[in-house]
Design an enzyme around this catalytic site. Sequence first.
Site, PDB file in Angstrom:
ATOM      1  N   CYS A 290      -2.284   9.084   2.748  1.00  0.00           N
ATOM      2  CA  CYS A 290      -1.930   8.547   1.425  1.00  0.00           C
ATOM      3  C   CYS A 290      -3.013   8.847   0.409  1.00  0.00           C
ATOM      4  O   CYS A 290      -2.734   9.098  -0.755  1.00  0.00           O
ATOM      5  CB  CYS A 290      -1.679   7.061   1.518  1.00  0.00           C
ATOM      6  SG  CYS A 290      -3.067   6.163   2.184  1.00  0.00           S
TER       7      CYS A 290
ATOM      8  N   GLU B 100       0.892  -1.174   0.000  1.00  0.00           N
ATOM      9  CA  GLU B 100       0.000   0.000   0.000  1.00  0.00           C
ATOM     10  C   GLU B 100       0.922   1.213   0.000  1.00  0.00           C
ATOM     11  O   GLU B 100       1.501   1.557   1.021  1.00  0.00           O
ATOM     12  CB  GLU B 100      -0.867   0.017   1.261  1.00  0.00           C
ATOM     13  CG  GLU B 100      -1.800  -1.158   1.418  1.00  0.00           C
ATOM     14  CD  GLU B 100      -2.999  -1.100   0.489  1.00  0.00           C
ATOM     15  OE1 GLU B 100      -3.214  -0.051  -0.161  1.00  0.00           O
ATOM     16  OE2 GLU B 100      -3.708  -2.107   0.396  1.00  0.00           O
TER      17      GLU B 100
HETATM   18  P1  NAD Z   1       8.422   4.726   4.750  1.00  0.00           P
HETATM   19  O1  NAD Z   1       8.373   3.915   3.507  1.00  0.00           O
HETATM   20  O2  NAD Z   1       9.585   5.580   4.994  1.00  0.00           O
HETATM   21  O3  NAD Z   1       8.297   3.779   6.023  1.00  0.00           O
HETATM   22  C1  NAD Z   1       7.229   2.889   6.208  1.00  0.00           C
HETATM   23  C2  NAD Z   1       7.682   1.774   7.115  1.00  0.00           C
HETATM   24  O4  NAD Z   1       8.684   1.007   6.447  1.00  0.00           O
HETATM   25  C3  NAD Z   1       8.310   2.242   8.429  1.00  0.00           C
HETATM   26  O5  NAD Z   1       7.927   1.382   9.466  1.00  0.00           O
HETATM   27  C4  NAD Z   1       9.801   2.109   8.135  1.00  0.00           C
HETATM   28  O6  NAD Z   1      10.587   1.937   9.286  1.00  0.00           O
HETATM   29  C5  NAD Z   1       9.819   0.861   7.284  1.00  0.00           C
HETATM   30  N1  NAD Z   1      10.999   0.695   6.438  1.00  0.00           N
HETATM   31  C6  NAD Z   1      11.864   1.646   5.987  1.00  0.00           C
HETATM   32  N2  NAD Z   1      12.833   1.084   5.229  1.00  0.00           N
HETATM   33  C7  NAD Z   1      12.570  -0.241   5.175  1.00  0.00           C
HETATM   34  C8  NAD Z   1      13.190  -1.350   4.538  1.00  0.00           C
HETATM   35  N3  NAD Z   1      14.287  -1.213   3.808  1.00  0.00           N
HETATM   36  N4  NAD Z   1      12.633  -2.570   4.687  1.00  0.00           N
HETATM   37  C9  NAD Z   1      11.513  -2.731   5.416  1.00  0.00           C
HETATM   38  N5  NAD Z   1      10.890  -1.732   6.063  1.00  0.00           N
HETATM   39  C10 NAD Z   1      11.404  -0.495   5.939  1.00  0.00           C
HETATM   40  O7  NAD Z   1       7.070   5.556   4.756  1.00  0.00           O
HETATM   41  P2  NAD Z   1       6.588   6.609   5.841  1.00  0.00           P
HETATM   42  O8  NAD Z   1       7.419   7.832   5.651  1.00  0.00           O
HETATM   43  O9  NAD Z   1       6.542   5.981   7.195  1.00  0.00           O
HETATM   44  O10 NAD Z   1       5.090   6.862   5.380  1.00  0.00           O
HETATM   45  C11 NAD Z   1       4.762   7.745   4.376  1.00  0.00           C
HETATM   46  C12 NAD Z   1       4.482   7.009   3.083  1.00  0.00           C
HETATM   47  O11 NAD Z   1       3.523   5.984   3.292  1.00  0.00           O
HETATM   48  C13 NAD Z   1       3.865   7.919   2.042  1.00  0.00           C
HETATM   49  O12 NAD Z   1       4.441   7.670   0.783  1.00  0.00           O
HETATM   50  C14 NAD Z   1       2.402   7.511   2.028  1.00  0.00           C
HETATM   51  O13 NAD Z   1       1.725   7.772   0.849  1.00  0.00           O
HETATM   52  C15 NAD Z   1       2.500   6.054   2.306  1.00  0.00           C
HETATM   53  N6  NAD Z   1       1.228   5.547   2.848  1.00  0.00           N
HETATM   54  C16 NAD Z   1       0.440   4.769   2.046  1.00  0.00           C
HETATM   55  C17 NAD Z   1      -0.786   4.302   2.506  1.00  0.00           C
HETATM   56  C18 NAD Z   1      -1.667   3.440   1.659  1.00  0.00           C
HETATM   57  O14 NAD Z   1      -2.550   2.783   2.201  1.00  0.00           O
HETATM   58  N7  NAD Z   1      -1.504   3.388   0.358  1.00  0.00           N
HETATM   59  C19 NAD Z   1      -1.198   4.642   3.795  1.00  0.00           C
HETATM   60  C20 NAD Z   1      -0.385   5.450   4.585  1.00  0.00           C
HETATM   61  C21 NAD Z   1       0.835   5.893   4.098  1.00  0.00           C
END
Ligand code: NAD
Length: 482
Positions: free
Chosen positions: A285, A251
């Site tokens: 998002c 997502e």
């Molecule tokens: P992010 O991708 O930086 O982090 C998300 C999660 O992934 C965190 O828990 C982070 O620690 C973890 N993570 C980071 N690097 C990783 C790796 N290499 N392997 C595994 N896990 C890892 O995103 P964010 O800054 O926390 O959230 C914002 C983003 O999330 C925005 O792009 C937003 O659009 C998206 N988002 C999407 C939805 C949806 O349902 N489509 C909902 C909410 C947020």
Amino acid sequence: MASPRGVVEDSLWLDNARVVPSGTSYASVDDSATGEEIAKVRSATTEDVDRAFDSAARAQKRWADVSPADRVAVVAKAADLLEGMAEDLATTIQAEVGTVASQVHGMQVGLGLSAIRLTAGAALATVTERERIGASEVVQEPAGVVGAITPWNYPLFQVALKVAPAIAAGCGVVLKPAEVAPLTTFLVAEAFAEAGLPAGVLNVVCGSGSGVGSAIAGHARADFVSFTGSVATGRQVARSAAQWGTRTSLELGGKSAAIVLDDDMVRAAVRHTIASCFANAGQTCAALSRLIVPRHLLEEAEDEVSEVMAQVVVGDPAAATSTVGPLASQAQRNAVVEHLRVAGETAGVRTVASKDISHLGPGWYAPPTVVVAEAPGAPIVQEEVFGPVLAIQPADDEEHAIELAEGTRFGLIARVWTDDDVRFERVARRLRVGGVIQSDAPTAWDAPFGGVKHSGYGRERGGYGVEEYLVPKSLQRGRFTE
Ligand code: NAD
């Protein structure tokens, strides 16, 4: 139970108890409104992730044998218990994320609780579904042990959307919340334990994405990895899981558009879209961060923008009058400010309105801003800002409006403003997104939600969300007869 503050040593939720992880580093959690540290959470190591998967794998086998009705009852009970913690949840989320008082109860706590309840409501039918196909009967089985990785923008809702369906389906879970907002997750784990969830079914591991997150995504014992976050991280998660051929759900981000088709709806669309775009300070998002208006109505749209922006109050999230609070973290604030700087230097992008935030003290504030972007390739049109910034795009006609809406790599949701149902469906069916809503119709929270294109794949919410945690098994009956 009070939310954890200060130094959180026992940050590993393992077998229904708080345990000290073996890591020696700590991740800071800041109060978004002041920038001050409110907690330091001890990080887990890959060995802790292994322990969590061992625990989940052991517990999952027994949990899968519990009747679906009893599993669903635990999920429903957890929602009731979390409702009793609503004040604590709201205070914690407000500090971690900066959501304003007028939104934190409904949009954060309320949505999270309703996600759990809607899952409980839909789960029994989905889990017990049996389909006859010729000599086969298809039954649904739990997917197994799930690695769940969540972002910080809706700390209860995002966790609920994974944990509730996984538990109802009979899966075990190893969950990693985002470093920016992990505190809410402890309350969720405690509520499920108190609701009767057996030890080991849900385990929580805190730490960095590159360390703990990638250890979960690439774990040999994960049967399914459900990820919500940015596009770049989603790709890394899919790559990590691919080494074992593990199924993933991604997502990811969005740059969703509202398209105005009916001339007399432009003012209502401006009001609604700004509210959507600025909710949770733009950190949603599915935020509508683009508004596509008929070119001959651009002046009227800008006039309405000025009126709406005059009512926007940026300020302390705890103040009842604030409509937009700070961003969740310093990194996010800096990212939004950088997007605005680039927009200011891009040809074909003009600022219509921007709120003055110079009177605001420390805290991760960025100025809510509306721009008109004539250039469809401008970064402010193409990139997810994840902040309170709306781009208006003028369209020559319906065909051009669809072309503009389709002109980014994202495909999460859209709104189409028209009272003409036939026109709505004609346009909605041509948009490559996961869902389209007509005008200002309310969101159906139990309908499937997810993306296409670079916004990812997989669906959450309601019965479709539960299906992700199940695998069909065909039982073929009978004997060979000549
Ligand atoms: P992010 O991708 O930086 O982090 C998300 C999660 O992934 C965190 O828990 C982070 O620690 C973890 N993570 C980071 N690097 C990783 C790796 N290499 N392997 C595994 N896990 C890892 O995103 P964010 O800054 O926390 O959230 C914002 C983003 O999330 C925005 O792009 C937003 O659009 C998206 N988002 C999407 C939805 C949806 O349902 N489509 C909902 C909410 C947020």
